[in-house]
Motif scaffolding. Structure first.
Motif, PDB file in Angstrom:
ATOM      1  N   UNK A   1       0.803  -1.235   0.121  1.00 32.21           N
ATOM      2  CA  UNK A   1      -0.126  -0.094  -0.157  1.00 32.21           C
ATOM      3  C   UNK A   1       1.005   1.261  -0.183  1.00 32.21           C
ATOM      4  N   UNK A   2       2.186   1.221  -0.079  1.00 28.33           N
ATOM      5  CA  UNK A   2       2.988   2.235  -0.004  1.00 28.33           C
ATOM      6  C   UNK A   2       4.058   1.995  -1.247  1.00 28.33           C
ATOM      7  N   UNK A   3       3.799   1.279  -2.259  1.00 35.64           N
ATOM      8  CA  UNK A   3       4.594   1.062  -3.285  1.00 35.64           C
ATOM      9  C   UNK A   3       5.144   1.957  -4.217  1.00 35.64           C
ATOM     10  N   UNK A   4       4.441   3.379  -4.091  1.00 37.84           N
ATOM     11  CA  UNK A   4       4.715   4.396  -4.932  1.00 37.84           C
ATOM     12  C   UNK A   4       5.943   5.035  -4.454  1.00 37.84           C
ATOM     13  N   UNK A   5       6.433   4.868  -3.425  1.00 36.49           N
ATOM     14  CA  UNK A   5       7.497   5.565  -2.596  1.00 36.49           C
ATOM     15  C   UNK A   5       8.706   4.677  -2.328  1.00 36.49           C
ATOM     16  N   UNK A   6       9.930   5.132  -2.264  1.00 33.54           N
ATOM     17  CA  UNK A   6      11.120   4.267  -1.922  1.00 33.54           C
ATOM     18  C   UNK A   6      11.078   3.841  -0.530  1.00 33.54           C
ATOM     19  N   UNK A   7      11.318   2.655   0.010  1.00 33.78           N
ATOM     20  CA  UNK A   7      11.219   2.122   1.169  1.00 33.78           C
ATOM     21  C   UNK A   7      12.409   2.013   1.923  1.00 33.78           C
ATOM     22  N   UNK A   8      13.126   2.915   2.459  1.00 38.28           N
ATOM     23  CA  UNK A   8      14.329   2.764   3.210  1.00 38.28           C
ATOM     24  C   UNK A   8      14.325   1.762   4.352  1.00 38.28           C
ATOM     25  N   UNK A   9      13.184   1.437   4.948  1.00 41.99           N
ATOM     26  CA  UNK A   9      13.090   0.342   5.831  1.00 41.99           C
ATOM     27  C   UNK A   9      13.624  -0.849   5.246  1.00 41.99           C
ATOM     28  N   UNK A  10      12.954  -1.168   4.031  1.00 43.43           N
ATOM     29  CA  UNK A  10      13.292  -2.392   3.296  1.00 43.43           C
ATOM     30  C   UNK A  10      14.627  -2.563   2.909  1.00 43.43           C
ATOM     31  N   UNK A  11      15.208  -1.133   2.612  1.00 41.27           N
ATOM     32  CA  UNK A  11      16.611  -1.246   2.132  1.00 41.27           C
ATOM     33  C   UNK A  11      17.628  -1.487   3.509  1.00 41.27           C
ATOM     34  N   UNK A  12      17.261  -0.919   4.541  1.00 42.24           N
ATOM     35  CA  UNK A  12      18.007  -1.213   5.941  1.00 42.24           C
ATOM     36  C   UNK A  12      17.924  -2.668   6.281  1.00 42.24           C
ATOM     37  N   UNK A  13      16.804  -3.218   6.084  1.00 45.65           N
ATOM     38  CA  UNK A  13      16.418  -4.631   6.304  1.00 45.65           C
ATOM     39  C   UNK A  13      17.532  -5.778   5.318  1.00 45.65           C
ATOM     40  N   UNK A  14      17.573  -5.115   4.339  1.00 47.29           N
ATOM     41  CA  UNK A  14      18.478  -6.091   3.230  1.00 47.29           C
ATOM     42  C   UNK A  14      19.937  -5.955   3.719  1.00 47.29           C
ATOM     43  N   UNK A  15      20.253  -4.487   3.903  1.00 41.38           N
ATOM     44  CA  UNK A  15      21.652  -4.628   4.191  1.00 41.38           C
ATOM     45  C   UNK A  15      21.886  -5.114   5.523  1.00 41.38           C
ATOM     46  N   UNK A  16      21.025  -5.262   6.593  1.00 43.08           N
ATOM     47  CA  UNK A  16      21.278  -5.891   7.960  1.00 43.08           C
ATOM     48  C   UNK A  16      21.447  -7.407   7.744  1.00 43.08           C
ATOM     49  N   UNK A  17      20.676  -8.305   6.918  1.00 42.29           N
ATOM     50  CA  UNK A  17      20.836  -9.515   6.564  1.00 42.29           C
ATOM     51  C   UNK A  17      22.009  -9.791   5.550  1.00 42.29           C
ATOM     52  N   UNK A  18      22.292  -8.898   4.806  1.00 38.83           N
ATOM     53  CA  UNK A  18      23.674  -9.006   4.040  1.00 38.83           C
ATOM     54  C   UNK A  18      24.921  -8.866   5.019  1.00 38.83           C
ATOM     55  N   UNK A  19      24.689  -8.207   6.236  1.00 39.79           N
ATOM     56  CA  UNK A  19      25.892  -7.901   6.825  1.00 39.79           C
ATOM     57  C   UNK A  19      26.112  -9.375   7.512  1.00 39.79           C
ATOM     58  N   UNK A  20      24.961  -9.796   7.916  1.00 40.02           N
ATOM     59  CA  UNK A  20      25.014 -11.258   8.838  1.00 40.02           C
ATOM     60  C   UNK A  20      25.818 -12.161   7.928  1.00 40.02           C
TER      61      UNK A  20
END
Length: 302
Positions: A201-220
């Protein structure tokens, strides 16, 4: 199995809901000391009526064209290609190996996918890449108020055993990530995929929270401390902004509450991976079905 230099890949377009995957890689490029070492010829792979060039003013005041493409970035001071990045099964972060992160960032091509994938794999082999991590993001029926759901999978049996991750059971249409992954495995480069679920429901805007989650998992996974830059503050502002919108819309607030209740019901360690995989499959199958951007609104019957 994921040894030496790791290539982190993201493409704008079909695999990139909320610009989460491309935004995560772009954030890494900005925070790490990287240099371009390879780029595809855009004339071969892009339909400019579908992916149009853009024009913008730069710091010197001149307006310049920017063409769609795909670029491979290497650390300015590369690390040793023989060093293992996933030696310990506990995925402890040591902070080492920062010189072993390579990045591939681009736009999903319009045509000649097999040739495109071959070029990427040739460039990866030339750079002594030992493993590839693909970042993706999908729209899902998830609330923005909860932690971003992450699904990690691999087609490589040894990677699955070492990192204790699943194999995707999805069957259906795929994006360029799957094509490159298939080509990489065929030449002996092990691969891993990390996908984030973005509230649809917020697909029209960039999602920095999802970006951060991907970076967190990548770091692990890749055993390195990754700078976050402004992502933490941007993620908090993104969530607060949606909260403000929902506070002014009772229907939207009620819909988000329903999503929260559903998420809390299934959000257990043993169920989360399967639930995200099922949501991914539903997302792919409903693409193009004319679904409303505001599902909490009653249908207009007039």
């Amino acid at each position: 199995m994921l040894n030496g230099r790791i290539l982190v890949v993201a493409f704008e377009g079909w695999n990139d809901a909320g610009e989460a995957a491309s935004g995560a890689v772009r954030s890494l490029k900005d925070e790490l000391d990287m240099t371009e070492i390879f780029a595809v010829d855009p004339e071969l792979y892009f339909d400019y009526q579908f992916n149009r060039p853009t024009i913008a003013a730069e710091d010197d005041g001149l307006r310049r064209l920017s063409w769609p493409g795909t670029v491979l970035y290497a650390p300015t001071v590369p690390g040793a290609p023989a060093e293992s990045l996933a030696a310990d099964a506990q995925l402890n972060v040591s902070g080492a190996n920062s010189g072993n992160i390579y990045l591939l960032l681009g736009t999903e091509p319009s045509r000649t996918w097999k040739g495109f994938a071959s070029e990427i794999i040739d460039a990866a082999l030339a750079a002594d890449i030992g493993g590839i991590v693909f970042l993706g993001a999908m729209l899902a029926d998830v609330p923005h108020t909860r932690p971003i759901s992450i699904f990690v999978s691999s087609e490589n049996a040894q990677v699955r055993a070492e990192l204790d991750v699943e194999r995707s059971s999805y069957e259906g249409p795929v994006g360029i990530l799957s094509v490159i992954s298939d080509a990489a495995e065929k030449v002996g480069i092990p691969t891993l995929s990390i996908w984030a679920s973005v509230p649809h429901y917020v697909h029209n805007a960039p999602s920095p929270k999802a970006m951060l989650a991907l970076v967190d998992k990548l770091e692990e996974i890749i055993d390195v401390v990754i700078p976050r830059g402004d992502l933490v503050n941007e993620a908090a502002a993104w969530e607060a902004g949606i909260d403000a919108l929902a506070s002014e819309d009772e229907d939207m607030a009620a819909y988000i509450t329903q999503l929260e209740q559903a998420r809390d019901t299934v959000d257990s360690p043993e169920a989360s991976g399967e639930a995200i995989a099922q949501e991914f499959e539903r997302y792919l199958r409903r693409r193009g079905d004319g679904r409303s951007d505001e599902p909490w609104r009653p249908p207009n019957t007039t």
